[in-house]
Design a protein around this motif. Structure first.
Motif, mmCIF file in Angstrom:
data_model
loop_
_atom_site.group_PDB
_atom_site.id
_atom_site.type_symbol
_atom_site.label_atom_id
_atom_site.label_comp_id
_atom_site.label_asym_id
_atom_site.label_seq_id
_atom_site.Cartn_x
_atom_site.Cartn_y
_atom_site.Cartn_z
ATOM 1 N N LEU A 294 0.727 -1.310 0.102
ATOM 2 C CA LEU A 294 0.089 0.147 -0.086
ATOM 3 C C LEU A 294 0.797 1.271 0.046
ATOM 4 N N PRO A 295 1.921 1.390 0.773
ATOM 5 C CA PRO A 295 2.864 2.713 1.036
ATOM 6 C C PRO A 295 3.208 3.002 -0.645
ATOM 7 N N LYS B 69 0.653 3.994 -3.480
ATOM 8 C CA LYS B 69 -0.209 5.502 -3.377
ATOM 9 C C LYS B 69 -0.680 6.242 -4.663
ATOM 10 N N ALA C 12 -4.282 6.625 -5.523
ATOM 11 C CA ALA C 12 -4.790 8.136 -5.552
ATOM 12 C C ALA C 12 -5.531 8.365 -6.711
ATOM 13 N N TYR D 141 0.392 12.896 -5.275
ATOM 14 C CA TYR D 141 0.686 11.504 -5.441
ATOM 15 C C TYR D 141 1.058 11.249 -7.073
#
Length: 301
Positions: free
Chosen positions: A195-196, A199, A203, A289
């Motif tokens: 997940l990190p 992004k 987004a 992002y």
């Protein structure tokens, strides 16, 4: 030496001309993009009687807020705004979670059914049951006149899953292997590693989901039109617009008298601004992002 200086001057002149052309094209594109929006804003803030004359560009001739006052006197608007905001938040969060989880699962080479699930998802992009079977399905599932009908039918989108999976496939699989060696389970890898790093993709998908949920009104018309507590902003504004153009209102006869005081064109523009501004405010928060995605793509493992 003089020839080299001349060639250097010619090169500098060509670079200057290129920059002029680029800036001119960029300015034309910017004006072409902003002018319609500013024109709509100007008409929505202009006196409705004066707007009938035409000729308004990007500044109102006779400034007034009467057009917005007319819209916000509609009883169902506040409730519609609440439901639209709630479905946008809930639908975006749940849709993003389901798409990212499924994309992470399909990106794993040790998942045995990845090919079958991928083909099954791809078929949903080309084959649809249609409007009537969809309504019958919602009825049999007991979703008519419920808030869940706004969220559950679009919970998993094949397009969103494939976009996120493609982004995950571009990440080094060694990151997941090293996390496993450190004792991390699959959910920890998904939550702390995948997940990190995804992004930018998340987004983008979040923006698609939020815009889709915010702009949707047809499902309200199909499934929840008889339940005023579950009305949405877009559906209410659609009824306001029809009452303006047709001189009739579905819900409040007093609204027709109020609408008779303003021109349909001014109310249309005010409605456009009311619908556009909330979702437009989301873009600046997601812009970083997109920039982060270009930076991440330039880093080699």
């Amino acid at each position: 030496m003089s020839a080299q200086v001349i060639r250097g001057q010619r090169k500098s002149m060509s670079d200057t001309m290129f920059d002029v052309v680029v800036y001119a094209v960029a300015m034309i594109v910017t004006i072409a993009t902003l002018y319609p929006f500013l024109n709509v804003l100007a008409i929505s803030l202009n006196d409705s009687v004066d707007s009938v004359r035409g000729g308004i560009t990007i500044f109102p001739r006779e400034f007034t807020l009467e057009n917005y006052k007319v819209i916000f006197t509609y009883e169902g608007l506040l409730q519609g705004f609440k439901i639209s905001g709630l479905r946008t938040i809930v639908g975006t969060v749940l849709g993003l979670a389901s798409a990212s989880m499924l994309a992470f699962t399909l990106s794993r080479p040790d998942f045995q059914g990845r090919r079958f699930v991928s083909v099954f998802l791809a078929l949903t992009m080309y084959v649809s049951g249609g409007l009537i079977p969809g309504y019958i399905l919602m009825r049999d599932l007991g979703l008519i006149n419920t808030f869940a009908v706004y969220v559950l039918p679009g919970l998993v989108s094949a397009f969103n899953v494939f976009v996120i999976r493609s982004f995950i496939d571009g990440l080094p699989y060694a990151l997941q292997e090293s996390a496993k060696l450190d004792g991390a389970n699959d959910f920890t890898i998904y939550w702390r590693v995948i997940l990190p790093l995804t992004k930018p993709a998340l987004a983008t998908i979040a923006l698609f989901l939020a815009v889709g949920q915010w702009n949707m009104w047809f499902d309200t018309y199909l499934y929840n039109s008889s339940n005023e507590a579950l009305t949405t902003l877009q559906y209410e504004l659609m009824k306001v617009l029809q009452s303006t153009t047709q001189g009739s209102d579905y819900r409040d006869q007093n609204m027709s008298q109020v609408m008779s005081q303003v021109s349909p064109e001014s109310v249309k523009m005010a409605i456009t601004m009311v619908v556009t501004l909330p979702i437009l405010l989301v873009y600046p928060f997601l812009q970083k992002y997109f920039v982060g995605g270009m930076t991440l793509g330039s880093v080699k493992s």
